[in-house]
Design a protein around this motif. Structure first.
Motif, PDB file in Angstrom:
ATOM      1  N   HIS A  34      12.848-108.221 -53.377  1.00 56.07           N
ATOM      2  CA  HIS A  34      13.041-109.230 -54.224  1.00 56.07           C
ATOM      3  C   HIS A  34      14.437-109.638 -53.844  1.00 56.07           C
ATOM      4  O   HIS A  34      14.358-111.042 -53.822  1.00 56.07           O
ATOM      5  N   GLU A  76       5.110-118.844 -52.523  1.00 58.21           N
ATOM      6  CA  GLU A  76       3.805-118.302 -53.064  1.00 58.21           C
ATOM      7  C   GLU A  76       4.253-116.684 -53.098  1.00 58.21           C
ATOM      8  O   GLU A  76       3.850-115.907 -54.169  1.00 58.21           O
ATOM      9  N   ASP A  79       6.745-116.105 -55.592  1.00 60.71           N
ATOM     10  CA  ASP A  79       6.090-116.050 -57.096  1.00 60.71           C
ATOM     11  C   ASP A  79       5.207-114.929 -57.207  1.00 60.71           C
ATOM     12  O   ASP A  79       5.693-114.371 -58.441  1.00 60.71           O
ATOM     13  N   ARG A  80       4.776-114.356 -56.358  1.00 60.07           N
ATOM     14  CA  ARG A  80       3.659-112.921 -56.651  1.00 60.07           C
ATOM     15  C   ARG A  80       4.671-112.040 -56.694  1.00 60.07           C
ATOM     16  O   ARG A  80       4.626-111.096 -57.543  1.00 60.07           O
ATOM     17  N   LYS A  82       7.843-112.143 -58.147  1.00 58.38           N
ATOM     18  CA  LYS A  82       8.320-112.356 -59.529  1.00 58.38           C
ATOM     19  C   LYS A  82       7.229-111.993 -60.483  1.00 58.38           C
ATOM     20  O   LYS A  82       7.506-111.359 -61.451  1.00 58.38           O
ATOM     21  N   GLU A  83       5.854-112.137 -60.384  1.00 55.65           N
ATOM     22  CA  GLU A  83       5.023-111.842 -61.365  1.00 55.65           C
ATOM     23  C   GLU A  83       4.736-110.486 -60.959  1.00 55.65           C
ATOM     24  O   GLU A  83       4.398-109.608 -62.326  1.00 55.65           O
ATOM     25  N   SER A  84       4.809-109.750 -59.847  1.00 53.76           N
ATOM     26  CA  SER A  84       4.638-108.229 -59.998  1.00 53.76           C
ATOM     27  C   SER A  84       5.877-107.442 -60.766  1.00 53.76           C
ATOM     28  O   SER A  84       5.601-106.657 -61.505  1.00 53.76           O
ATOM     29  N   ARG A  86       7.475-108.602 -63.037  1.00 54.58           N
ATOM     30  CA  ARG A  86       7.445-108.859 -64.641  1.00 54.58           C
ATOM     31  C   ARG A  86       6.210-107.862 -65.137  1.00 54.58           C
ATOM     32  O   ARG A  86       6.456-107.307 -66.196  1.00 54.58           O
ATOM     33  N   THR A  87       5.062-107.756 -64.265  1.00 51.93           N
ATOM     34  CA  THR A  87       4.056-106.901 -64.695  1.00 51.93           C
ATOM     35  C   THR A  87       4.381-105.425 -64.669  1.00 51.93           C
ATOM     36  O   THR A  87       4.273-104.547 -65.511  1.00 51.93           O
TER      37      THR A  87
END
Length: 168
Positions: A34, A76, A79-80, A82-84, A86-87
């Motif tokens: 990241h 993209e 973003d993925r 960041k989403e990972s 967060r999850t």
């Protein structure tokens, strides 16, 4: 999580500690990736400025399109990630919550077991008390019979004494 894993039985503890180390290494890898991608995004704007100012005339539309597609894919991917992340944080919070609930339930079970042992002690005391009261009741009945028979003997003795005294 480390504390909970260490307080378990040795055969379960080893497996959980190994998984915990694996999760920590995965977390560190994701963090470094990241950071790398975040620094790449900040450098992307500087690259775009350089490309537009110096080579804008020489760059063909095909190259520009490929560059835009690459930039879009990079965004993209970011973003993925960041989403990972967060999850992953949500999952970790959920895991901590579950471990806390399990710890509370364990404490409740241990307390219930202690209470059960105390109740067995109380039950033993009640049984002893019942035996003592039964023995006391028997003694009272026996004493009543003894006193009643003494009273009857004394009344008979008094009646006999009065009979002999009055008949003479």
């Amino acid at each position: 999580m480390d504390l909970e894993a260490r307080s378990l039985q040795p055969n379960v503890k080893a497996v959980l500690l190994a998984k915990l180390r694996e999760y920590k290494s995965d977390l560190n890898n994701l963090k470094s990736e990241h950071k790398r991608l975040a620094s790449a995004n900040s450098n992307q704007a500087a690259r775009d400025d350089l490309l537009e100012s110096g080579m804008a005339d020489a760059m063909s539309s095909n190259q520009r399109g490929r560059l835009m597609m690459s930039t879009e894919r990079l965004n993209e991917s970011s973003d993925r990630i960041k989403e990972s992340r967060r999850t992953m944080l949500e999952t970790e919070e959920l895991g901590v919550s579950i471990l806390q609930d399990l710890h509370q339930q364990r404490q409740s079970l241990l307390h219930a077991n202690d209470t059960k042992e105390q109740l067995h002690g109380v039950d033993d005391n009640i049984s002893k008390s019942k035996k003592i009261l039964t023995n006391m009741s028997r003694r009272m009945s026996r004493n009543k019979w003894i006193i009643s028979s003494i009273i009857v003997v004394l009344v008979v003795a008094i009646a006999l004494i009065l009979y002999f005294k009055l008949s003479k």
